[in-house]
Each structure stands twice: as C-alpha cells, then as structure tokens.
Design a protein around this motif. Structure first.
Motif, mmCIF file in Angstrom:
data_model
loop_
_atom_site.group_PDB
_atom_site.id
_atom_site.type_symbol
_atom_site.label_atom_id
_atom_site.label_comp_id
_atom_site.label_asym_id
_atom_site.label_seq_id
_atom_site.Cartn_x
_atom_site.Cartn_y
_atom_site.Cartn_z
ATOM 1 N N PHE A 77 0.892 -1.404 0.005
ATOM 2 C CA PHE A 77 0.187 0.104 -0.113
ATOM 3 C C PHE A 77 0.794 1.214 -0.036
ATOM 4 N N ILE A 78 2.099 1.207 0.837
ATOM 5 C CA ILE A 78 2.739 2.450 0.851
ATOM 6 C C ILE A 78 3.422 2.800 -0.667
ATOM 7 N N PHE A 79 3.675 1.721 -1.214
ATOM 8 C CA PHE A 79 4.254 1.928 -2.594
ATOM 9 C C PHE A 79 3.527 2.459 -3.504
ATOM 10 N N ALA A 80 2.015 2.128 -3.373
ATOM 11 C CA ALA A 80 1.180 2.805 -4.417
ATOM 12 C C ALA A 80 0.629 4.088 -3.919
ATOM 13 N N LEU A 81 0.604 4.312 -2.524
ATOM 14 C CA LEU A 81 0.411 5.736 -2.018
ATOM 15 C C LEU A 81 1.317 6.640 -2.348
ATOM 16 N N ALA A 82 2.567 6.295 -2.608
ATOM 17 C CA ALA A 82 3.836 7.205 -2.763
ATOM 18 C C ALA A 82 3.819 7.771 -3.951
ATOM 19 N N HIS A 83 2.947 7.072 -4.956
ATOM 20 C CA HIS A 83 2.857 7.469 -6.330
ATOM 21 C C HIS A 83 1.595 8.061 -6.872
ATOM 22 N N PRO A 84 1.707 9.338 -7.155
ATOM 23 C CA PRO A 84 0.461 10.039 -7.556
ATOM 24 C C PRO A 84 -0.408 9.168 -8.757
ATOM 25 N N GLY A 85 -1.706 9.146 -8.534
ATOM 26 C CA GLY A 85 -2.306 8.532 -9.518
ATOM 27 C C GLY A 85 -2.309 6.989 -9.518
ATOM 28 N N LEU A 159 -3.547 9.113 5.377
ATOM 29 C CA LEU A 159 -3.719 7.618 5.316
ATOM 30 C C LEU A 159 -2.153 6.887 4.945
ATOM 31 N N SER A 160 -1.414 7.743 4.406
ATOM 32 C CA SER A 160 0.084 7.354 4.113
ATOM 33 C C SER A 160 0.599 7.113 5.493
ATOM 34 N N GLY A 161 0.665 8.148 6.386
ATOM 35 C CA GLY A 161 1.171 8.005 7.752
ATOM 36 C C GLY A 161 0.656 6.710 8.442
ATOM 37 N N ALA A 162 -0.647 6.674 8.129
ATOM 38 C CA ALA A 162 -1.321 5.605 9.179
ATOM 39 C C ALA A 162 -0.695 4.128 8.517
ATOM 40 N N ILE A 163 -0.521 3.936 7.375
ATOM 41 C CA ILE A 163 -0.263 2.729 6.710
ATOM 42 C C ILE A 163 1.365 2.528 6.941
ATOM 43 N N ALA A 164 2.027 3.798 7.284
ATOM 44 C CA ALA A 164 3.429 3.550 7.406
ATOM 45 C C ALA A 164 3.614 3.029 8.773
ATOM 46 N N PRO A 199 1.795 2.892 17.000
ATOM 47 C CA PRO A 199 2.127 3.673 15.987
ATOM 48 C C PRO A 199 1.470 4.085 14.833
ATOM 49 N N THR A 200 0.576 3.163 14.463
ATOM 50 C CA THR A 200 -0.534 3.705 13.263
ATOM 51 C C THR A 200 -1.148 4.697 13.726
ATOM 52 N N ALA A 201 -1.879 5.120 14.926
ATOM 53 C CA ALA A 201 -2.160 6.250 15.030
ATOM 54 C C ALA A 201 -1.538 7.597 15.259
#
Lengths: 213, 179
Positions: A77-85, A159-164, A199-201
């Motif tokens: 998920f992080i990988f997808a979130l880090a790329h716009p679109g 969301l990116s922070g939470a997944i990280a 850590p998620t929160a």
C-alpha cells in the motif's frame, strides 16, 4: 515570475532521473528500520533463551508471522500511496486478513480452554510492557519510512502516515516476538494488535502534518 | 493521442533532455490551467499561482512517475493534490481570520527610510530565508547560471529552482504591499 519563465528555468540544465528511485528509498528505509530495531532489541531486551526450542512451534510462527504479514501488506500500500495516480491493486480490507487469522486462532483457543486459564491467557506476565515495547521497536522503521515518504509524493498524507505506522508496528512486533515469552493466542490478539495500533495512530497524526508537499 | 505524446516527452525529460522537458511543461501547463479553471471558478486569482505550484511539484516529484505507466493520470493526480492542498490552506487561513499575520514583515520594512530602489531590494532580500536569498542573488542579480549557483552554494539544482521561484513570489508580494 511568469509561468513561461518558470518553465524555462525548470527545463534549463534538467538532470536525468534514475529509474526506480521510490523502490530504492522505501526498501532502504525498511532495511534501516529493521536493522536498528534489531539492535535495540539486543541492547535493551535480548533474545529469549529458549528461542531454539520454540522456533519450531505454531504459536511462535503466528507471533512472528502475523506482524510480518502486516509489513508485507503495508509495503504494497505504501508503494501505491507514494505514487500520484496509482491505485493499490488490492483493497484495503486485505490489511485485516492477518488480524482476522490471529483473532480466529485466539477465540478458538479461548473457548476450548478451561475458564480457570482465561486470565493467564489474556494477561500473561508481561501485558504491562507489551504495547510500550512494540511501539518503541517500531520507532526506527516509522521514522525511516516517514523520511522516505517525504521524498516521494503521497497524495493522501494521513492515510500514508497510518499505513507507514502499521508497517512500522509490524516490524516492531515481529522483532519484539524474538524476546517476548508469551505464547497464548488471546494475549497476542489483544496486546500485539494494540501495540501495532499505537504507531499507526501516531503516524496518522504525524503524516497529516508532515507529509504535505 | 495527447497521452502518448506527453509520455514520450516525459521519458525523454527523465533522461535529461531539456528541450523535451520544456515542451512537456509548456503543454502540461495548458492542461493544468484548463483543469484548474474549470474547478476554481470562484477563486480565479489562484489559478496561475497554482499552475506554477503544480509545475514545481511536477519538477521536484518527477521521480515518482513510473516510466511504464500512463503519464496523464500521474499529472492530474499531482494537479489535484496541489489544488486540494491550496483549498485546505485557504480555508485554514480564512478560519484564522488574522489579516495582520502576513503583513508584519513588510510593515517593519516600510518603516525604514529607503530612497533608492537597489537599497530597497536589498532590504527585501534580507528578509528572505538564506537559501532563497542566495539563489536569487546569484541567478537574478549576479547573472550566474543555476548550475553555477549550485556549485557555489552546495544546493542541488532542483532546490535552487524551487528557491528562486518561492523567493521571487514572496518578493513580488512584499513589493506590491510596500508600494
């Protein structure tokens, strides 16, 4: 400054970009996080002395495996979130599968156990420190991933922070599992999951503030 | 059609081909402007600023475009993010409703007695963060190239471009408010 001037300035002497920068940044962050977390484990907690005997048992593999599955899914998920679109190829509810597996095992153990054992199964001997220790061992990965994400382009900062944070919690928990003496499923289902949620929160909060670009 | 054309330009640009990059930015700035105009009908003044912000974001985040994938979804996702971020800032700013906050700096400056414009500009420059001040001084006043400035200051080429843009924007704003 006129837009045309800006364009000329940006284009003048533009430097080539290496391919796969995001892959490198994310994997470097993960490796750094895991390595530091492991060093912290050895420095502050130590590996449980009976690791050889327990390493072939089912509870031990669940204990390491469930958080590890979180790390793998978190990376996707992080990988997808880090790329716009870019949309993740799998749905977010997939994140719940490892937790659901853990909870199924925990409930099954719970109902099949003698009620006199319930309290021991839930609280174990170390519930007081479990959340704190997992969150502590998650810190290196959380920080490293945050820095990697700052150099990428997450369009959903919270969301990116939470997944990280979830990923970092997974690293923290699977590293901590090498020290932690608890083997009861209900203990893991409650305290390990809470330990990963902390850590998620925190990272959702941090991400919302520091992952803007 | 436009997708394939832009993607080819982007691939060339990622390999360091400046002319392709310039063409790409020119074409995309038109697309972004149209995209933002359709959406920001109530704040048309923001559009050009936001076009520039988006171009800067395209530049600094271009390594997050994946070469094997279509280009326009990436482009519009960046533009959309910058737009949302801008609207978020605006709403926060209006919610705070503290008009003096932004003006303190230039009020302090306009207190000084400055007759000649060079001196004036120097004073405005002094108020900028050091990296912006140096970038502007070298590229705009001393006539150095961005690459030379990078060598002198030790900043990256991209960082200098961003600093020049941000600094010039702040300067223009202060200049206008001071006049």
């Amino acid at each position: 400054m006129k837009t045309d001037e800006l364009i000329t300035m940006l284009a003048t002497g533009v430097e080539p970009v290496q391919p796969h920068v995001p892959e490198k940044l994310i994997s470097k962050a993960l490796l750094t996080g895991v390595a530091i977390s492991f060093i912290l484990l050895l420095t502050f907690y130590g590996i449980r002395p009976d690791i050889k005997e327990v390493s072939s048992t089912f509870p031990f593999w669940m204990k390491v495996g469930v958080p590890f599955a979180n790390v793998v899914l978190g990376l996707v998920f992080i990988f997808a979130l880090a790329h716009p679109g870019k949309l993740p190829k799998i749905n977010y509810w997939v994140l719940l599968i490892p937790i659901a597996a853990l909870w199924t095992w925990a409930i099954w153990t719970w109902v099949n156990a003698d009620p006199s054992q319930h309290s021991e199964m839930l609280w174990g001997k170390t519930w007081r420190v479990c959340i704190k220790n997992i969150a502590f061992l998650a810190v290196p990965t959380a920080v490293a991933t945050l820095f990697a994400l700052r150099n990428l382009a997450p369009t959903q900062p919270m969301l990116s922070g939470a997944i990280a944070g979830w990923l970092a919690g997974g690293v923290g928990a699977s590293v901590y599992a090498l020290h932690c003496p608890e083997m009861a499923a209900p203990f893991l289902a409650v305290w390990y999951v809470l330990g990963m949620l902390v850590p998620t929160a925190i990272m959702a909060w941090v991400g919302n503030r520091s992952l803007r670009w | 059609m436009i997708e394939e054309e832009l993607r080819q330009l982007m691939l060339m640009a990622l390999d360091g081909h400046a002319a392709s990059y310039q063409l790409l930015l020119q074409q995309t700035s038109g697309l972004i402007r149209a995209y933002l105009r359709r959406r920001l009908v109530r704040v048309p003044d923001e559009v050009e600023d936001l076009v520039q912000e988006t171009l800067l974001a395209i530049h600094t985040k271009r390594h997050t475009y994946r070469r094997e994938e279509p280009f326009t979804p990436w482009l519009y996702a960046v533009a959309r993010y910058k737009m949302i971020d801008c609207l978020r800032r605006r709403s926060q700013h209006e919610a705070l409703n503290d008009p003096f906050d932004d003006e303190v700096e230039w009020l302090a400056i306009s207190d000084h007695d400055a007759n000649d414009s060079k001196k004036d500009l120097d004073k405005l420059l002094e108020t900028l963060p050091e990296n912006q001040r140096l970038s502007i001084q070298h590229t705009k006043l001393d006539g150095l190239s961005v690459a030379e400035t990078a060598a002198i200051t030790g900043m990256s080429v991209s960082a200098i471009k961003v600093s020049v843009h941000r600094g010039m924007k702040t300067l223009a704003k202060m200049w206008k408010e001071q006049a």
